[in-house]
Enzyme design. Structure first.
Site, PDB file in Angstrom:
ATOM      1  N   LYS A 201       0.866  -1.174   0.000  1.00  0.00           N
ATOM      2  CA  LYS A 201       0.000   0.000   0.000  1.00  0.00           C
ATOM      3  C   LYS A 201       0.906   1.228   0.000  1.00  0.00           C
ATOM      4  O   LYS A 201       1.913   1.256   0.721  1.00  0.00           O
ATOM      5  CB  LYS A 201      -0.868  -0.015   1.270  1.00  0.00           C
ATOM      6  N   ARG A 292      24.061  -1.980   9.100  1.00  0.00           N
ATOM      7  CA  ARG A 292      25.341  -1.273   9.268  1.00  0.00           C
ATOM      8  C   ARG A 292      25.176  -0.179  10.314  1.00  0.00           C
ATOM      9  O   ARG A 292      24.060   0.115  10.753  1.00  0.00           O
ATOM     10  CB  ARG A 292      25.713  -0.605   7.939  1.00  0.00           C
TER      11      ARG A 292
HETATM   12  C1  MV4 Z   1       7.341   3.811   0.505  1.00  0.00           C
HETATM   13  C2  MV4 Z   1       6.729   5.087   0.433  1.00  0.00           C
HETATM   14  C3  MV4 Z   1       5.348   5.140   0.554  1.00  0.00           C
HETATM   15  N1  MV4 Z   1       4.647   4.005   0.711  1.00  0.00           N
HETATM   16  N2  MV4 Z   1       6.585   2.721   0.679  1.00  0.00           N
HETATM   17  C4  MV4 Z   1      11.752   5.220  -0.605  1.00  0.00           C
HETATM   18  C5  MV4 Z   1      13.045   4.505  -0.482  1.00  0.00           C
HETATM   19  C6  MV4 Z   1      12.775   3.202   0.166  1.00  0.00           C
HETATM   20  N3  MV4 Z   1      13.668   3.015   1.271  1.00  0.00           N
HETATM   21  C7  MV4 Z   1      11.356   3.250   0.614  1.00  0.00           C
HETATM   22  N4  MV4 Z   1      10.789   4.468   0.108  1.00  0.00           N
HETATM   23  C8  MV4 Z   1       9.462   4.733   0.215  1.00  0.00           C
HETATM   24  N5  MV4 Z   1       8.676   3.667   0.422  1.00  0.00           N
HETATM   25  C9  MV4 Z   1       5.272   2.828   0.775  1.00  0.00           C
HETATM   26  N6  MV4 Z   1       4.559   1.714   0.940  1.00  0.00           N
HETATM   27  C10 MV4 Z   1       7.546   6.196   0.270  1.00  0.00           C
HETATM   28  C11 MV4 Z   1       8.921   6.029   0.159  1.00  0.00           C
HETATM   29  C12 MV4 Z   1       9.698   7.238   0.052  1.00  0.00           C
HETATM   30  C13 MV4 Z   1      10.557   7.611   1.076  1.00  0.00           C
HETATM   31  C14 MV4 Z   1      10.737   6.851   2.220  1.00  0.00           C
HETATM   32  C15 MV4 Z   1      11.583   7.238   3.226  1.00  0.00           C
HETATM   33  C16 MV4 Z   1      12.288   8.420   3.104  1.00  0.00           C
HETATM   34  C17 MV4 Z   1      12.141   9.188   1.993  1.00  0.00           C
HETATM   35  C18 MV4 Z   1      11.289   8.812   0.956  1.00  0.00           C
HETATM   36  C19 MV4 Z   1      11.138   9.603  -0.171  1.00  0.00           C
HETATM   37  C20 MV4 Z   1      10.307   9.220  -1.170  1.00  0.00           C
HETATM   38  C21 MV4 Z   1       9.582   8.029  -1.075  1.00  0.00           C
END
Ligand code: MV4
Length: 459
Positions: A201, A292
């Site tokens: 989601k 890490r």
């Molecule tokens: C998501 C999300 C919204 N919904 N998963 C971006 C990198 C990866 N580590 C996971 N990420 C995201 N996963 C769901 N289900 C939005 C992001 C995301 C994000 C997450 C953490 C920090 C910055 C971000 C920037 C854009 C999108």
């Protein structure tokens, strides 16, 4: 206990590991590329070995070169720092085979957490909350459509071998599913040599909150609480703080306990970070785990008084948690500003010579850096030149200390992100704790406008 450790890294984190070794009475070996001959990690280590040309792929990422340096200098262990080889399961395996202790989790655990879909299932089994999503990987667009129907749009497909945003696609309707699924699959295959995708989601405006954990080799795992890391741009964090204004003591305990049980069952050893997204109703959902030490570890050190890098070394040598961390008490508030050598609004890298360098100091102020006046910032590596960390009895005091410390930090000769941090520290949303991963998308245009207005006034 180890007698000598090789540090397979550069910059501030290599220095940070050297500090920990010195306090533990352990000898140090630095490795460096041709571009880093005059770096402080080379100067402060007991021994130093050049491992190749400037490009990381030819030096810091060259496993045979690093292992050879370890063998020549007869070290007991290797600390990988962050980035570079730190989450490379093959490297950890080669260390194990060469009878050099890898300071991190066992290679199988690194490999498990590197497969995001498997990590997700492992957390699910231990009742760590995860987002609604697919069970296991999705092979075809048709299968993906069925999952999306069940989960409800919007959904996101992610590369199982991914992280840092590559191989991800947000899908908002059934019509656009097939092309997005196929392009994510192709991108994942090309980037990671593995095109496995899974679905979750999609959360529109999440906060990014992560929990610091430590594990010993006897199966004891402890949680040291969370860090709020929402202020980022293109998956590069800019400012982090601990605790999060949105995590209650009850949630901290509940999530912490679940992580302790789950990671103990998995056989997690050493330092790790478990990433969560927080949605609009303040609930946390696991997304992935980093095996890490992280860039932002100092803010957890400031609020717990626990030296995480020393703990990593002690735990790797077989020490038990009761000896390394007898008890965990959290107190006060800490903030970290990452000072990068880049243009504060355009974010283009700004390599070159630092002409003037003056660091702030005083009570509650910490600077982790390998920079100095006349140092040259090479263009080959990431652009972090200093981490400015402030601590206060509460968030307000940490903020005031950060504001005055940013004013008293002078770096001339290269562009830095200091002006951006100064703007964030006086922003009403930031002061109210009102942040999410889209925060900078709102602030940066506002800053541009402010500058245009100022220019107009001047002319
Ligand atoms: C998501 C999300 C919204 N919904 N998963 C971006 C990198 C990866 N580590 C996971 N990420 C995201 N996963 C769901 N289900 C939005 C992001 C995301 C994000 C997450 C953490 C920090 C910055 C971000 C920037 C854009 C999108």
């Amino acid at each position: 206990m180890f007698k000598k450790i090789l540090i397979a890294n550069r910059g501030e984190i290599a220095l940070r590991v050297i500090c920990a070794c010195k306090e533990l009475g352990i000898g140090t070996v630095a490795v460096y590329s041709d571009a880093d001959r005059n770096s402080l990690h080379v100067r402060f280590a007991d021994e130093a070995i050049c491992i190749g040309p400037p490009r990381s792929a030819d030096s810091y990422l060259n496993i045979p070169a690093v292992i050879s340096a370890a063998e020549i200098t007869n070290v007991d262990a290797i600390h990988p720092g962050y980035g570079l080889l730190s989450e490379n399961a093959n490297f950890a395996e080669v260390c194990e085979a060469s009878h050099v202790k890898f300071i991190g989790p066992p290679s199988e655990v690194i490999r498990l957490m590197g497969e995001k879909e498997k990590a997700r299932q492992a957390m699910k089994q231990a009742n760590v909350p995860i987002l609604p999503g697919s069970d296991g990987v999705i092979a075809t667009a048709d299968e993906a459509r069925e999952w999306a129907q069940q989960i409800g749009y919007p959904v996101i497909v992610k590369a199982s071998a991914g992280g840092g945003g590559r191989g991800m696609r947000v899908i908002r309707s059934a019509e656009e599913l097939e092309p997005l699924f196929n392009s994510a699959q192709a991108e994942a295959g090309a980037a990671f040599g593995n095109d496995n995708l899974y679905m979750e989601k999609f959360i529109e405006r999440p906060r990014h909150i992560e929990f610091q954990v430590l594990g010993d080799s006897q199966g004891k795992v402890i949680s040291l609480g969370e860090r709020e890391c929402s202020i980022q741009r293109r998956h590069q964090k800019l400012l982090e703080e601990s605790p999060s204004t949105k995590v209650s003591e009850e949630v901290r305990q509940t999530i912490g306990n679940k992580l302790e049980n789950c990671l103990s069952a998995i056989g997690y050893v050493n330092a790790g970070t478990v990433e969560f997204l927080m949605d609009e109703d303040d609930s946390l959902h696991f997304i992935e785990m980093n095996t890490r030490i992280q860039v932002e570890h100092p803010i957890t050190e400031m609020v717990t008084g626990i030296d995480l890098v020393k703990s990593q070394i002690l735990l790797a040598s077989g020490a038990s948690m009761t000896d390394v961390v007898p008890k965990v008490e959290r107190r006060g508030h800490a903030i970290e500003c990452r000072i990068n050598a880049e243009h504060p609004e355009k974010f283009t890298p700004s390599a070159g010579k630092i002409k003037t360098f003056h660091m702030p100091g005083g009570l509650g102020v910490r600077v982790d850096t390998a920079a100095y006046a006349e140092a040259v910032i090479p263009p080959y590596y990431d652009s972090l030149i200093a981490k400015l960390i402030t601590y206060g009895k509460d968030r307000e005091e940490a903020i005031m200390r950060m504001r005055r410390s940013l004013e008293m930090f002078i770096i001339e000769g290269v562009h830095t992100t200091i002006p951006l941090h100064r703007r964030i520290l006086e922003d009403e949303d930031f002061k109210a704790g009102n942040v999410n991963t889209k925060y900078l998308e709102k602030l940066l245009p506002k800053m541009k406008e402010e500058r245009a207005r100022e220019m107009a006034l001047q002319s």
